[in-house]
Design a protein around this motif. Structure first.
Motif, short mmCIF file in Angstrom:
data_model
loop_
_atom_site.label_atom_id
_atom_site.label_comp_id
_atom_site.label_asym_id
_atom_site.label_seq_id
_atom_site.Cartn_x
_atom_site.Cartn_y
_atom_site.Cartn_z
N GLY A 1 0.81 -1.21 0.00
CA GLY A 1 0.00 0.00 0.00
C GLY A 1 0.84 1.25 0.00
N TRP A 2 1.91 1.26 0.76
CA TRP A 2 2.77 2.43 0.85
C TRP A 2 3.45 2.72 -0.49
CZ3 TRP A 2 3.26 6.03 4.49
CH2 TRP A 2 4.35 6.89 4.40
N HIS A 3 3.91 1.68 -1.17
CA HIS A 3 4.67 1.88 -2.38
C HIS A 3 3.82 2.04 -3.64
CE1 HIS A 3 7.96 0.60 0.19
NE2 HIS A 3 8.73 1.24 -0.65
N PHE A 4 2.64 1.48 -3.66
CA PHE A 4 1.85 1.54 -4.89
C PHE A 4 0.61 2.42 -4.81
CE2 PHE A 4 4.09 -2.57 -5.26
CZ PHE A 4 4.80 -2.29 -6.40
N PHE A 5 0.08 2.64 -3.62
CA PHE A 5 -1.19 3.36 -3.53
C PHE A 5 -1.10 4.70 -2.82
CE2 PHE A 5 -2.50 -1.22 -3.44
CZ PHE A 5 -2.86 -1.27 -4.76
N ALA A 6 0.00 5.01 -2.16
CA ALA A 6 0.11 6.26 -1.41
C ALA A 6 0.85 7.31 -2.25
CB ALA A 6 0.85 6.01 -0.10
N ARG A 7 0.19 7.78 -3.24
CA ARG A 7 0.80 8.82 -4.08
C ARG A 7 -0.13 9.98 -4.21
NH1 ARG A 7 5.22 7.32 -8.15
NH2 ARG A 7 6.22 5.79 -6.90
#
Length: 72
Positions: free
Chosen positions: A66-72
């Motif tokens: 979630g941190w690397h792919f969805f938190a942008r």
């Protein structure tokens, strides 16, 4: 679109296709390949003493995704 981006997207697409093929092969009758659910159940039951290390590991993995792919 740059060549690096195309390469990365192609790599993820190939990984998803391979995962899907492996899951289909695992769900055949009499298959010795464990399904994704079986692997998750095995990992989730792992404990050291009374600490559910498997559950903490799965939670950490999903947090990382979630941190690397969805938190942008």
């Amino acid at each position: 679109m740059s060549a690096t981006r195309i390469l990365v997207i192609s790599g993820f697409a190939a990984a998803f296709v391979a995962f899907g093929v492996l899951e289909v092969l695992a769900r055949r009758p009499g298959s010795r390949i464990p399904s994704f659910g079986d692997v998750c159940a095995y990992v989730m039951q792992y404990e050291v003493g009374r600490v559910p290390v498997g559950r903490i590991g799965v939670l950490g993995f999903w947090w990382w995704v979630g941190w690397h792919f969805f938190a942008r």
